[in-house]
Scaffold this motif. Structure first.
Motif, PDB file in Angstrom:
ATOM      1  N   TYR A  14       0.830  -1.200   0.000  1.00 37.23           N
ATOM      2  CA  TYR A  14       0.000   0.000   0.000  1.00 37.23           C
ATOM      3  C   TYR A  14       0.871   1.258   0.000  1.00 37.23           C
ATOM      4  O   TYR A  14       1.974   1.275   0.575  1.00 37.23           O
ATOM      5  N   GLU A  15       0.358   2.324  -0.601  1.00 34.38           N
ATOM      6  CA  GLU A  15       1.131   3.571  -0.660  1.00 34.38           C
ATOM      7  C   GLU A  15       1.124   4.322   0.669  1.00 34.38           C
ATOM      8  O   GLU A  15       1.995   5.158   0.932  1.00 34.38           O
ATOM      9  N   SER A  16       0.161   4.030   1.537  1.00 35.19           N
ATOM     10  CA  SER A  16       0.109   4.612   2.880  1.00 35.19           C
ATOM     11  C   SER A  16      -0.442   3.557   3.829  1.00 35.19           C
ATOM     12  O   SER A  16      -1.060   2.578   3.383  1.00 35.19           O
ATOM     13  N   PRO A  17      -0.225   3.710   5.132  1.00 40.76           N
ATOM     14  CA  PRO A  17      -0.617   2.656   6.068  1.00 40.76           C
ATOM     15  C   PRO A  17      -2.116   2.344   6.049  1.00 40.76           C
ATOM     16  O   PRO A  17      -2.960   3.241   5.957  1.00 40.76           O
ATOM     17  N   VAL A  18      -2.431   1.065   6.123  1.00 37.34           N
ATOM     18  CA  VAL A  18      -3.796   0.592   6.343  1.00 37.34           C
ATOM     19  C   VAL A  18      -4.000   0.532   7.852  1.00 37.34           C
ATOM     20  O   VAL A  18      -3.216  -0.089   8.578  1.00 37.34           O
ATOM     21  N   ASP A  72       1.657  -1.381   5.969  1.00 40.85           N
ATOM     22  CA  ASP A  72       1.705  -0.971   4.561  1.00 40.85           C
ATOM     23  C   ASP A  72       1.983  -2.149   3.640  1.00 40.85           C
ATOM     24  O   ASP A  72       2.054  -1.985   2.424  1.00 40.85           O
ATOM     25  N   VAL A  73       2.125  -3.346   4.223  1.00 38.33           N
ATOM     26  CA  VAL A  73       2.266  -4.573   3.445  1.00 38.33           C
ATOM     27  C   VAL A  73       1.423  -5.659   4.108  1.00 38.33           C
ATOM     28  O   VAL A  73       1.475  -5.845   5.325  1.00 38.33           O
ATOM     29  N   LEU A  74       0.639  -6.365   3.307  1.00 38.73           N
ATOM     30  CA  LEU A  74      -0.097  -7.544   3.777  1.00 38.73           C
ATOM     31  C   LEU A  74       0.328  -8.719   2.920  1.00 38.73           C
ATOM     32  O   LEU A  74       0.257  -8.659   1.690  1.00 38.73           O
ATOM     33  N   GLU A  75       0.773  -9.775   3.569  1.00 42.60           N
ATOM     34  CA  GLU A  75       1.155 -10.979   2.834  1.00 42.60           C
ATOM     35  C   GLU A  75       0.445 -12.189   3.438  1.00 42.60           C
ATOM     36  O   GLU A  75       0.507 -12.405   4.657  1.00 42.60           O
ATOM     37  N   LEU A 274      -9.273   0.081   5.717  1.00 40.92           N
ATOM     38  CA  LEU A 274      -9.405   1.486   6.083  1.00 40.92           C
ATOM     39  C   LEU A 274      -8.048   2.138   5.876  1.00 40.92           C
ATOM     40  O   LEU A 274      -7.080   1.803   6.566  1.00 40.92           O
ATOM     41  N   GLY A 275      -7.978   3.024   4.881  1.00 42.03           N
ATOM     42  CA  GLY A 275      -6.705   3.645   4.550  1.00 42.03           C
ATOM     43  C   GLY A 275      -6.013   2.895   3.424  1.00 42.03           C
ATOM     44  O   GLY A 275      -6.628   2.154   2.671  1.00 42.03           O
TER      45      GLY A 275
END
Length: 291
Positions: A14-18, A72-75, A274-275
């Motif tokens: 993501y470009e900004s935090p979730v 900012d990354v989900l794996e 969200l975000g």
């Protein structure tokens, strides 16, 4: 009988935090008469994610994930070992029903209500006259149901071009039918739509297919992909899977993960965040045959 080791990794950057995210996953294979799950696990990063196992409306193994920590990354990585035998398709005089007789039994016999659910429109497979017109030459009056679905599979394989960038999950079936190109998801939903346009039950099946690299080339890690095919309901036998992308009845090289009305019911990973802003997605799949 064949054994496979499966690995499916999905990564969102993501470009900004979730700030908060919830996801539903269809990544664990099903246990079936011809398929046995030997082991399966799902891991999620960031580690603060809460993972809960359950089943959806169709009985598919489903995992629900909630991530409360900013990220900012989900794996998400799914790893499984499965054992697959060829499905037993025993054709007897009772299975030689005409397709009209199959439709009649689905309409009139209450014992087939569960299958009849798959005769109606779904989010991605809507009734359209073009579907009935395409199916009509194959479903000639009095033709045995099994013969007709075999020919439908072969026609889609022969008349449509496999082109990965031609469509996405939102491409309407009418467009796929006009342009005669797409991917396995499109061809499976096209087959399902043709069945439903005639009052027959069709369901969408997601899973994996063992593939072979071109002669003389090594198998590339992460280069496999999810696969999809269709199934049609025959009252005297049950669900018959068929793969219009390859014009085959699935055997021990097909690994079933989930089924539903269309892709929207069995998406490998879908959720609400969200975000995050814009994101990039990468997917790596490996289907390895265990000797």
């Amino acid at each position: 009988m064949r054994r496979y080791r499966l690995s499916h990794t999905t990564r969102y950057e993501y470009e900004s935090p979730v700030l908060h995210a919830t996801h539903a996953m269809h990544l664990e294979p099903r246990n079936l008469l011809h398929q046995r799950v030997l082991e399966s696990r799902i891991t999620v990063s960031p580690e603060q994610a809460e993972l809960q196992a359950g089943r959806d409306y169709f009985g598919n193994p489903t995992h629900f994930c909630e991530v409360l920590a900013p990220h900012d990354v989900l794996e998400v990585k799914s790893e499984s070992r499965v054992e697959v035998a060829p499905p037993q398709l025993e054709l007897t005089p009772a299975t030689r029903l005409s397709w009209e007789k199959v439709r009649e039994q689905l309409e009139q016999d209450r014992q087939y209500l569960a299958a009849r659910e798959f005769c109606f429109d779904s989010p991605l497979v809507r009734s359209h006259q073009m579907l009935a017109e395409y199916a009509a030459p194959t479903f000639a009056p009095g033709r045995p149901f099994v013969d007709a679905i075999g020919e439908l599979s072969e026609r889609i394989f022969r008349e449509f071009k496999y082109e990965p960038l031609a469509t996405d999950v939102s491409t309407p079936l009418a467009q796929v039918l006009r342009e005669r190109r797409g991917v396995c998801q499109d061809f499976a939903q096209l087959a399902v739509g043709c069945l439903r346009s005639l009052g027959l039950a069709g369901r969408y099946v997601s899973g994996y297919l063992e593939t072979e690299p071109p002669p003389g080339r090594p198998k590339l890690v992460g280069a496999d992909a999810s696969h999809a095919w269709a199934a049609a309901y025959l009252p005297s036998l049950g669900w018959i899977d068929f793969d219009p992308t390859n014009a085959v009845f699935p055997g021990e090289r097909h690994v079933t993960v989930a089924w539903g009305r269309d892709f929207s019911d069995v998406s490998p990973l879908r959720g609400i965040v969200l975000g995050g802003g814009q994101h990039t997605l990468s997917v790596a799949v490996d289907v390895t045959h265990e000797d």
